[in-house]
Design an enzyme around this catalytic site. Structure first.
Site, mmCIF file in Angstrom:
data_model
loop_
_atom_site.group_PDB
_atom_site.id
_atom_site.type_symbol
_atom_site.label_atom_id
_atom_site.label_comp_id
_atom_site.label_asym_id
_atom_site.label_seq_id
_atom_site.Cartn_x
_atom_site.Cartn_y
_atom_site.Cartn_z
ATOM 1 N N ASP A 67 -3.350 -4.401 5.166
ATOM 2 C CA ASP A 67 -4.508 -3.876 5.886
ATOM 3 C C ASP A 67 -5.807 -4.023 5.099
ATOM 4 O O ASP A 67 -5.794 -4.369 3.914
ATOM 5 C CB ASP A 67 -4.285 -2.399 6.267
ATOM 6 C CG ASP A 67 -3.698 -1.566 5.121
ATOM 7 O OD1 ASP A 67 -3.794 -2.004 3.958
ATOM 8 O OD2 ASP A 67 -3.155 -0.488 5.389
ATOM 9 N N GLU A 143 -1.588 4.636 12.539
ATOM 10 C CA GLU A 143 -1.783 6.080 12.649
ATOM 11 C C GLU A 143 -0.853 6.685 13.700
ATOM 12 O O GLU A 143 -0.274 5.951 14.515
ATOM 13 C CB GLU A 143 -3.249 6.345 13.016
ATOM 14 C CG GLU A 143 -4.234 5.907 11.939
ATOM 15 C CD GLU A 143 -4.195 6.779 10.677
ATOM 16 O OE1 GLU A 143 -3.115 7.227 10.269
ATOM 17 O OE2 GLU A 143 -5.263 6.999 10.083
HETATM 18 C C1 GLP Z 1 -3.722 3.963 2.881
HETATM 19 C C2 GLP Z 1 -3.047 2.629 3.083
HETATM 20 C C3 GLP Z 1 -1.526 2.776 3.108
HETATM 21 C C4 GLP Z 1 -1.067 3.607 1.941
HETATM 22 C C5 GLP Z 1 -1.695 4.972 2.012
HETATM 23 C C6 GLP Z 1 -1.232 5.924 0.916
HETATM 24 O O1 GLP Z 1 -3.838 4.681 4.047
HETATM 25 N N1 GLP Z 1 -3.460 1.995 4.273
HETATM 26 O O2 GLP Z 1 -0.935 1.478 3.096
HETATM 27 O O3 GLP Z 1 0.333 3.693 1.944
HETATM 28 O O4 GLP Z 1 -3.101 4.806 1.915
HETATM 29 O O5 GLP Z 1 -2.016 5.804 -0.207
HETATM 30 P P1 GLP Z 1 -1.733 6.470 -1.604
HETATM 31 O O6 GLP Z 1 -0.682 5.624 -2.232
HETATM 32 O O7 GLP Z 1 -3.039 6.384 -2.329
HETATM 33 O O8 GLP Z 1 -1.279 7.847 -1.343
#
Ligand code: GLP
Length: 263
Positions: A67, A143
């Site tokens: 993404d 989402e």
């Molecule tokens: C974002 C990304 C996800 C990721 C999530 C969790 O939303 N799009 O791919 O898994 O953050 O992030 P973190 O690892 O910083 O908790």
């Protein structure tokens, strides 16, 4: 789904990096799906170390990121393009022509998303997809309410995601409201999936996606429909799982399990 509970973030990172490295050793031209966020930073550090010390070779690997924020150019410091360059790409011998990260500032997102899907197909599909999990249970930026059949598209971000991700931006208002994201359908087509999660703040959604019902309200639960998923957690993220002893027993007695299924 195989659940591996590591002692801490460090062990979670080392275990997940060696799983990725093993896949690259098995298939030199692996098509690797990659994730961003705090969680995979340690995994990427270990992968860089494995590249330097064990000679894990990325030269034939193709990568596709999940993404990117809409509106951010690849050079923007908060873009996932930038994150990937800093945390992995510039530290290993991956070929820039084989690196795909969605372009957030594309002029025609719809056409671009179709092109991105096409590139995944042309590369032969994703062999191993690395995932994190969002605070609302999302994978990539799918989402709550996302269709399990969804493909790469533009998705509006959920309020909680904007708040969670505002820590990377100067002001909460700077967090983009939209992202280009692979769909759940795209992710489910990967041959193998590796999801990593760390910390108690993820414990509820981790328990829900592994042990709760399959629901578009926790999009990671779609992984229950996939036949090859490894989940590597640290103790904090695993703290609300009900069947921890069972998962640990399976991990410790893998040789017996494999014997039973004739592998
Ligand atoms: C974002 C990304 C996800 C990721 C999530 C969790 O939303 N799009 O791919 O898994 O953050 O992030 P973190 O690892 O910083 O908790």
């Amino acid at each position: 789904m195989e659940i591996i509970i590591a002692d801490d973030y460090e062990e979670m990172s080392a275990v997940s990096a060696s799983m990725i490295a093993r896949e690259i050793q098995r298939k030199h031209d692996l098509v690797l799906g990659l994730a961003t966020g705090d969680t995979p930073v340690g995994t990427y550090k270990h992968l860089v170390k494995l590249h330097q010390t064990e000679g894990i070779d990325f030269s034939k690997v193709t990568s596709f990121n999940l993404d990117e924020y809409v509106g951010l150019a690849p050079v923007h410091k908060n873009s996932y393009n930038y994150f990937m360059r800093e945390n992995l790409f510039k530290q290993v011998n991956i070929s820039p022509s084989k690196v795909f990260v969605p372009q957030g500032n594309t002029s025609d997102p719809e056409e671009y998303c179709a092109w991105y899907e096409q590139q995944i197909k042309l590369a032969g599909g994703i062999d191993l997809q690395v995932l994190g999990i969002g605070g609302d249970g999302h994978i990539a930026f799918n989402e709550p309410g996302s269709s399990f059949a969804s493909r790469t598209r533009v998705k509006a971000l959920f309020e909680q995601t904007i708040i969670d991700n505002s820590r990377f931006f100067e002001r909460a208002e700077d967090v983009p409201r939209f992202a280009i994201t692979m769909g759940i359908g795209t992710i489910l087509e990967s041959r193998k999936v590796l999801l990593i999660a760390s910390g108690e703040k993820k414990a509820d959604v981790v328990a829900q996606f592994i042990e709760g019902p399959v629901t578009s309200q926790i999009t990671a639960s779609a992984l229950q429909l996939h036949s090859y998923v490894n989940v590597v957690l640290d103790k904090g993220a695993a703290s609300k799982l009900k069947r921890k002893e069972y998962y640990n027993w399976v991990r410790d007695n893998k040789h017996l399990v494999q014997k039973q299924i004739g592998r």
